[in-house]
Write an enzyme that holds these catalytic residues in place. Structure first.
Site, PDB file in Angstrom:
ATOM      1  N   ALA A   1      -0.576 -25.407  75.317  1.00 33.57           N
ATOM      2  CA  ALA A   1       0.420 -26.220  74.614  1.00 33.57           C
ATOM      3  C   ALA A   1       1.089 -25.384  73.533  1.00 33.57           C
ATOM      4  O   ALA A   1       0.408 -24.702  72.771  1.00 33.57           O
ATOM      5  CB  ALA A   1      -0.258 -27.428  73.982  1.00 33.57           C
TER       6      ALA A   1
ATOM      7  N   HIS B   1       5.469 -25.398  58.991  1.00 34.76           N
ATOM      8  CA  HIS B   1       4.362 -25.462  59.973  1.00 34.76           C
ATOM      9  C   HIS B   1       4.630 -24.384  61.016  1.00 34.76           C
ATOM     10  O   HIS B   1       5.483 -24.544  61.889  1.00 34.76           O
ATOM     11  CB  HIS B   1       4.305 -26.843  60.637  1.00 34.76           C
TER      12      HIS B   1
ATOM     13  N   HIS C   1       4.246 -32.595  62.443  1.00 38.35           N
ATOM     14  CA  HIS C   1       4.948 -32.684  63.732  1.00 38.35           C
ATOM     15  C   HIS C   1       4.912 -34.092  64.332  1.00 38.35           C
ATOM     16  O   HIS C   1       4.374 -34.314  65.414  1.00 38.35           O
ATOM     17  CB  HIS C   1       4.442 -31.646  64.742  1.00 38.35           C
TER      18      HIS C   1
ATOM     19  N   ASP D   1       6.475 -25.726  64.078  1.00 38.34           N
ATOM     20  CA  ASP D   1       5.330 -25.670  64.987  1.00 38.34           C
ATOM     21  C   ASP D   1       5.566 -24.635  66.074  1.00 38.34           C
ATOM     22  O   ASP D   1       5.047 -24.766  67.182  1.00 38.34           O
ATOM     23  CB  ASP D   1       5.034 -27.054  65.591  1.00 38.34           C
TER      24      ASP D   1
ATOM     25  N   LYS E   1      -5.763 -27.813  56.429  1.00 42.35           N
ATOM     26  CA  LYS E   1      -5.322 -28.403  57.687  1.00 42.35           C
ATOM     27  C   LYS E   1      -6.456 -29.151  58.372  1.00 42.35           C
ATOM     28  O   LYS E   1      -7.538 -28.591  58.546  1.00 42.35           O
ATOM     29  CB  LYS E   1      -4.823 -27.280  58.602  1.00 42.35           C
TER      30      LYS E   1
ATOM     31  N   HIS F   1      -3.063 -32.993  61.763  1.00 41.14           N
ATOM     32  CA  HIS F   1      -2.677 -33.094  63.174  1.00 41.14           C
ATOM     33  C   HIS F   1      -3.025 -34.514  63.585  1.00 41.14           C
ATOM     34  O   HIS F   1      -4.193 -34.840  63.799  1.00 41.14           O
ATOM     35  CB  HIS F   1      -3.418 -32.066  64.036  1.00 41.14           C
TER      36      HIS F   1
ATOM     37  N   ASN G   1      -5.322 -21.906  62.803  1.00 44.56           N
ATOM     38  CA  ASN G   1      -6.127 -22.085  64.028  1.00 44.56           C
ATOM     39  C   ASN G   1      -6.238 -20.794  64.831  1.00 44.56           C
ATOM     40  O   ASN G   1      -5.912 -20.735  66.001  1.00 44.56           O
ATOM     41  CB  ASN G   1      -5.575 -23.230  64.897  1.00 44.56           C
TER      42      ASN G   1
ATOM     43  N   HIS H   1       2.813 -21.158  63.579  1.00 43.27           N
ATOM     44  CA  HIS H   1       1.699 -20.393  64.141  1.00 43.27           C
ATOM     45  C   HIS H   1       2.139 -18.949  64.327  1.00 43.27           C
ATOM     46  O   HIS H   1       3.086 -18.681  65.073  1.00 43.27           O
ATOM     47  CB  HIS H   1       1.280 -20.971  65.500  1.00 43.27           C
TER      48      HIS H   1
HETATM   49  C1  NCD Z   1      -0.336 -25.346  68.705  1.00 41.26           C
HETATM   50  C2  NCD Z   1      -0.920 -23.977  69.038  1.00 41.26           C
HETATM   51  O1  NCD Z   1      -0.622 -23.452  70.117  1.00 41.26           O
HETATM   52  O2  NCD Z   1      -1.638 -23.400  68.215  1.00 41.26           O
HETATM   53  N1  NCD Z   1       0.172 -25.926  69.914  1.00 41.26           N
HETATM   54  C3  NCD Z   1       1.110 -26.903  69.997  1.00 41.26           C
HETATM   55  O3  NCD Z   1       1.379 -27.367  71.109  1.00 41.26           O
HETATM   56  N2  NCD Z   1       1.751 -27.329  68.945  1.00 41.26           N
HETATM   57  C4  NCD Z   1      -1.378 -26.174  68.048  1.00 41.26           C
HETATM   58  C5  NCD Z   1      -0.835 -27.415  67.398  1.00 41.26           C
HETATM   59  O4  NCD Z   1      -0.165 -27.362  66.381  1.00 41.26           O
HETATM   60  O5  NCD Z   1      -1.100 -28.495  67.932  1.00 41.26           O
HETATM   61 ZN    ZN Z   2       1.008 -26.524  65.158  1.00 37.19          ZN
END
Ligand code: NCD
Ligand code: ZN
Length: 345
Positions: free
Chosen positions: A262, A14, A175, A246, A100, A137, A42, A16
């Site tokens: 976040a 997982h 997560h 994550d 997702k 999620h 995303n 980003h």
């Molecule tokens: C993630 C993001 O910034 O894309 N943020 C996070 O706090 N984990 C999105 C997600 O996985 O919730």
């Molecule tokens: Zn994430």
């Protein structure tokens, strides 16, 4: 005495990576240690179709450091307009490994997510038929539900009915942050990813003595008893639990902000942190299962044959505080304790 361990190269199930200058800046932080990663869709706009995933995959490959063998495992972002035939074609292409599901409004860039699950029933049926996993999620977005309860309520209100409606659908609880999540994955024989930071943080770390924006992520860190449950699950070797960092980069200006984003950025030091955690819990022998075996087995991938060596040094090791990207600086997750482990170059 210096201690070494050698494990199969890890996979991050997982991750980003973002796009453009941010992608370029953060990608080497993952490819240095990881062989593969499940890439979150995303973006703005999100990666919805096979064509979107192909294009994003090409941009990731173009951003790879020279000679990197890193393999991005692509995902599609489920919307109420997703076409089951496109999802089937995406799975058949071999490029897309999962879909997702973001409940609309649950987290960063989730505006296009699902509001009415009836509208995605045909896609989910197709995924069950072809064995394509759904990554969830797992938080409700109902404003009446306290943010610290949103995962537990999601299990009752959304996940249980979803599983009843689509019994053959393979699902990943992403997560997880609670003992409820751990217990549900075990009792229902589901799989779950666990992040690096949720093995370290409870909500006091986030809020006591001043608010720590770099510890703010979604799902938000919970009480200590939940952290301990995650830690026990991760270090147990149980094949249902595996690493999904994550790691979610945001520039400092947007983290240290009146309405901060976040996400914790852990790509840089995840493997040293995990080695130290597993060592502290007397579970170094289970590290490879968590980072390199269990996730690959779930996704039907052969385990990596390349290996990495981690070494424990007497002296605390230093890691950069920030990664300087062309999009702006990104603060690296600070575990709050000195790190003695290092991945050998
Ligand atoms: C993630 C993001 O910034 O894309 N943020 C996070 O706090 N984990 C999105 C997600 O996985 O919730
Ligand atoms: Zn994430």
């Amino acid at each position: 005495m210096t201690q070494h361990i050698s494990i199969r190269r890890p996979d991050d199930m997982h991750l980003h990576l973002r796009d453009g200058a941010m992608l370029q800046g953060v990608l080497p932080e993952t490819t240095r240690h990881f062989a593969r990663a499940i890439i979150m869709p995303n973006l703005v706009p999100p990666v919805v179709t096979l064509a979107d995933a192909r294009a994003y995959h090409a941009r990731i490959l173009a951003a790879l450091p020279p000679h990197s063998a890193f393999e991005p495992l692509m995902t599609l972002y489920l919307t109420e307009g997703t076409d089951p035939a496109d999802v089937a074609a995406a799975a058949a292409s071999g490029l897309v490994k999962a879909v997702k599901l973001y409940p609309a409004g649950a987290t960063t860039n989730s505006q296009s997510g699902v509001k009415d699950f009836a509208k995605v029933a045909a896609v989910l049926d197709k995924m069950a038929e072809i064995g394509l996993p759904l990554c969830l999620h797992g938080e409700v977005t109902d404003p009446e539900v306290d943010i610290f309860d949103r995962e537990a309520v999601f299990i009752d209100r959304v996940l249980t009915p979803l599983r009843a409606r689509h019994p053959g659908l393979r699902m990943v609880m992403e997560h997880i942050t609670t003992e409820d999540g751990v217990a549900y994955a075990k009792s229902e024989n589901l799989v779950a990813t666990i992040t690096t930071h949720h093995l370290i943080l409870n909500r006091n770390h986030l809020l006591v003595g001043g608010i720590r924006p770099h510890y703010y992520c979604l799902p938000v860190a919970k009480r200590e008893k939940h952290r301990l449950a995650l830690r026990a699950a991760a270090t147990s070797g149980d094949t249902r639990f595996f690493l999904g960092t994550d790691s979610a980069p945001h520039i400092d200006a947007l983290k240290e902000h009146a309405c901060g984003c976040a996400g914790c950025f852990t790509a840089t030091n995840t493997m040293p942190i995990l080695a130290q955690i597993f060592e502290a819990d007397g579970a170094l022998a289970q590290l490879e299962a968590f980072t390199s075996l269990n996730g690959a087995a779930f996704y039907g991938l052969p385990p990596n044959t390349a290996r990495i060596t981690l070494t424990r040094h007497e002296l605390a090791q230093t890691f950069p505080d920030k990664i300087l990207t062309e999009a702006g600086p990104v603060t690296v997750f600070n575990p709050g304790f000195p790190l003695h482990w290092r991945v050998e170059p």
